[in-house]
Design an enzyme around this catalytic site. Structure first.
Site, PDB file in Angstrom:
ATOM      1  N   GLY A  46      34.277  12.373 -13.050  1.00 15.40           N
ATOM      2  CA  GLY A  46      35.388  12.207 -12.124  1.00 15.40           C
ATOM      3  C   GLY A  46      34.913  11.467 -10.887  1.00 15.40           C
ATOM      4  O   GLY A  46      33.703  11.363 -10.647  1.00 15.40           O
ATOM      5  N   CYS A 100      27.944  17.013  -8.226  1.00 14.34           N
ATOM      6  CA  CYS A 100      28.780  16.012  -7.555  1.00 14.34           C
ATOM      7  C   CYS A 100      27.961  14.746  -7.335  1.00 14.34           C
ATOM      8  O   CYS A 100      26.810  14.830  -6.892  1.00 14.34           O
ATOM      9  CB  CYS A 100      29.278  16.555  -6.216  1.00 14.34           C
ATOM     10  SG  CYS A 100      30.330  15.408  -5.312  1.00 14.34           S
ATOM     11  N   LEU A 101      28.567  13.602  -7.612  1.00 19.61           N
ATOM     12  CA  LEU A 101      27.858  12.329  -7.424  1.00 19.61           C
ATOM     13  C   LEU A 101      27.514  12.116  -5.947  1.00 19.61           C
ATOM     14  O   LEU A 101      26.594  11.365  -5.635  1.00 19.61           O
ATOM     15  CB  LEU A 101      28.709  11.169  -7.946  1.00 19.61           C
ATOM     16  CG  LEU A 101      28.958  11.166  -9.468  1.00 19.61           C
ATOM     17  CD1 LEU A 101      29.988  10.105  -9.834  1.00 19.61           C
ATOM     18  CD2 LEU A 101      27.656  10.942 -10.234  1.00 19.61           C
ATOM     19  N   HIS A 142      38.057  19.784  -8.351  1.00 22.37           N
ATOM     20  CA  HIS A 142      36.918  19.223  -7.605  1.00 22.37           C
ATOM     21  C   HIS A 142      37.319  17.900  -6.944  1.00 22.37           C
ATOM     22  O   HIS A 142      37.006  17.663  -5.762  1.00 22.37           O
ATOM     23  CB  HIS A 142      35.758  19.039  -8.594  1.00 22.37           C
ATOM     24  CG  HIS A 142      34.539  18.365  -8.070  1.00 22.37           C
ATOM     25  ND1 HIS A 142      33.308  18.995  -7.985  1.00 22.37           N
ATOM     26  CD2 HIS A 142      34.316  17.103  -7.613  1.00 22.37           C
ATOM     27  CE1 HIS A 142      32.406  18.152  -7.505  1.00 22.37           C
ATOM     28  NE2 HIS A 142      32.996  16.985  -7.264  1.00 22.37           N
ATOM     29  N   GLU A 143      38.029  17.040  -7.683  1.00 26.56           N
ATOM     30  CA  GLU A 143      38.428  15.729  -7.125  1.00 26.56           C
ATOM     31  C   GLU A 143      39.477  15.891  -6.023  1.00 26.56           C
ATOM     32  O   GLU A 143      39.424  15.207  -5.001  1.00 26.56           O
ATOM     33  CB  GLU A 143      38.969  14.806  -8.229  1.00 26.56           C
ATOM     34  CG  GLU A 143      38.021  14.513  -9.382  1.00 26.56           C
ATOM     35  CD  GLU A 143      36.607  14.194  -8.980  1.00 26.56           C
ATOM     36  OE1 GLU A 143      36.384  13.680  -7.865  1.00 26.56           O
ATOM     37  OE2 GLU A 143      35.696  14.491  -9.778  1.00 26.56           O
ATOM     38  N   HIS A 146      37.956  16.714  -2.817  1.00 24.59           N
ATOM     39  CA  HIS A 146      37.411  15.547  -2.104  1.00 24.59           C
ATOM     40  C   HIS A 146      38.471  14.917  -1.190  1.00 24.59           C
ATOM     41  O   HIS A 146      38.141  14.404  -0.117  1.00 24.59           O
ATOM     42  CB  HIS A 146      36.919  14.478  -3.085  1.00 24.59           C
ATOM     43  CG  HIS A 146      35.524  14.679  -3.608  1.00 24.59           C
ATOM     44  ND1 HIS A 146      34.415  14.702  -2.784  1.00 24.59           N
ATOM     45  CD2 HIS A 146      35.049  14.830  -4.870  1.00 24.59           C
ATOM     46  CE1 HIS A 146      33.324  14.872  -3.533  1.00 24.59           C
ATOM     47  NE2 HIS A 146      33.673  14.955  -4.809  1.00 24.59           N
TER      48      HIS A 146
HETATM   49  O1  GNR Z   1      30.199  14.085 -12.737  1.00 23.09           O
HETATM   50  C1  GNR Z   1      30.600  15.150 -12.284  1.00 23.09           C
HETATM   51  N1  GNR Z   1      30.416  16.288 -12.997  1.00 23.09           N
HETATM   52  C2  GNR Z   1      30.987  17.497 -12.688  1.00 23.09           C
HETATM   53  C3  GNR Z   1      30.500  18.629 -13.319  1.00 23.09           C
HETATM   54  C4  GNR Z   1      31.046  19.852 -13.057  1.00 23.09           C
HETATM   55  C5  GNR Z   1      32.066  19.973 -12.154  1.00 23.09           C
HETATM   56  C6  GNR Z   1      32.557  18.856 -11.498  1.00 23.09           C
HETATM   57  C7  GNR Z   1      32.017  17.622 -11.761  1.00 23.09           C
HETATM   58  S1  GNR Z   1      32.649  16.228 -10.972  1.00 23.09           S
HETATM   59  C8  GNR Z   1      31.252  15.188 -10.955  1.00 23.09           C
HETATM   60  C9  GNR Z   1      31.613  13.811 -10.452  1.00 23.09           C
HETATM   61  C10 GNR Z   1      32.028  13.916  -9.013  1.00 23.09           C
HETATM   62  O2  GNR Z   1      31.270  14.119  -8.097  1.00 23.09           O
HETATM   63  N2  GNR Z   1      33.302  13.811  -8.751  1.00 23.09           N
HETATM   64  O3  GNR Z   1      33.758  13.942  -7.501  1.00 23.09           O
HETATM   65 NI    NI Z   2      32.316  15.182  -6.481  1.00 24.71          NI
END
Ligand code: GNR
Ligand code: NI
Length: 179
Positions: A46, A100-101, A142-143, A146
């Site tokens: 994501g 999270c990236l 999660h997104e 953000h």
């Molecule tokens: O790549 C991602 N993996 C992930 C794994 C578990 C819960 C949420 C995520 S989202 C993350 C990519 C990201 O940072 N999206 O904002």
């Molecule tokens: Ni993230």
């Protein structure tokens, strides 16, 4: 097509609230395509626009490959782009090990709703509604976090969150010094 730079904690832009998109324009569609390209290159499931420095309410997700084992998913595991996403229903609780990236090198367990329905607009500006469970449900929440300037490390206990953020800040300073 273009690869975008992914901001990392403690970049202040990651803590800001993103603005709703008024009209889905060709520029919005282009940004969505660049976000998908950036997400796939980084091997994420994501990505939210604030992570690439754009403070607009746009997210992309693709949980397809990681979730192929689920027999009857609520929603097909295809890529989704959602403009102005809103959680309109949620139910149950689940704990997932999140990463999270924008928080490289750290993962932890976070509790969220087990199923969600998310509504918004697709990349053409048409209304969409997605019902999700498992990783897709986690990823959507999660997104959307953000877009509110919230990272998964903000959802840990207060003590843990402050300790982890302190360590991440220290690490970022060390990396900046050796770069
Ligand atoms: O790549 C991602 N993996 C992930 C794994 C578990 C819960 C949420 C995520 S989202 C993350 C990519 C990201 O940072 N999206 O904002
Ligand atoms: Ni993230």
């Amino acid at each position: 097509m273009a690869l975008l730079e992914i901001l990392t904690f403690p970049d202040p832009r990651l803590a800001k609230k993103a603005k709703p998109v008024d009209v889905v324009t060709p520029a919005t569609t282009q940004l969505i395509e660049d976000m998908f390209e950036t997400m796939y290159e980084a091997e994420g499931v994501g990505l939210a626009a604030p992570q690439v420095g754009v403070l607009e309410r746009i997210i992309v997700v693709d949980c397809g490959k990681r979730e192929a084992e689920e027999e009857r998913p609520l929603q097909p595991k295809e890529p989704y782009a959602i403009v102005n996403p809103v959680v309109v229903e949620k139910d149950g609780k689940l704990v997932w090990e999140e990463g999270c990236l924008s928080v490289p090198g750290y993962t932890d367990e976070v509790e969220r709703a087990a199923t969600v329905r998310v509504e918004g607009l697709d990349k053409h500006g048409n209304p969409i509604s997605i019902e999700a469970e498992g990783l897709l449900a986690v990823c959507l929440q999660h997104e959307i976090d953000h877009l509110e300037g919230v990272l998964f490390v903000d959802r840990l206990s207060r003590l843990k969150s402050s300790m982890v953020k302190k360590k991440l800040k220290k690490r970022a300073l060390e990396e900046a010094a050796t770069a």
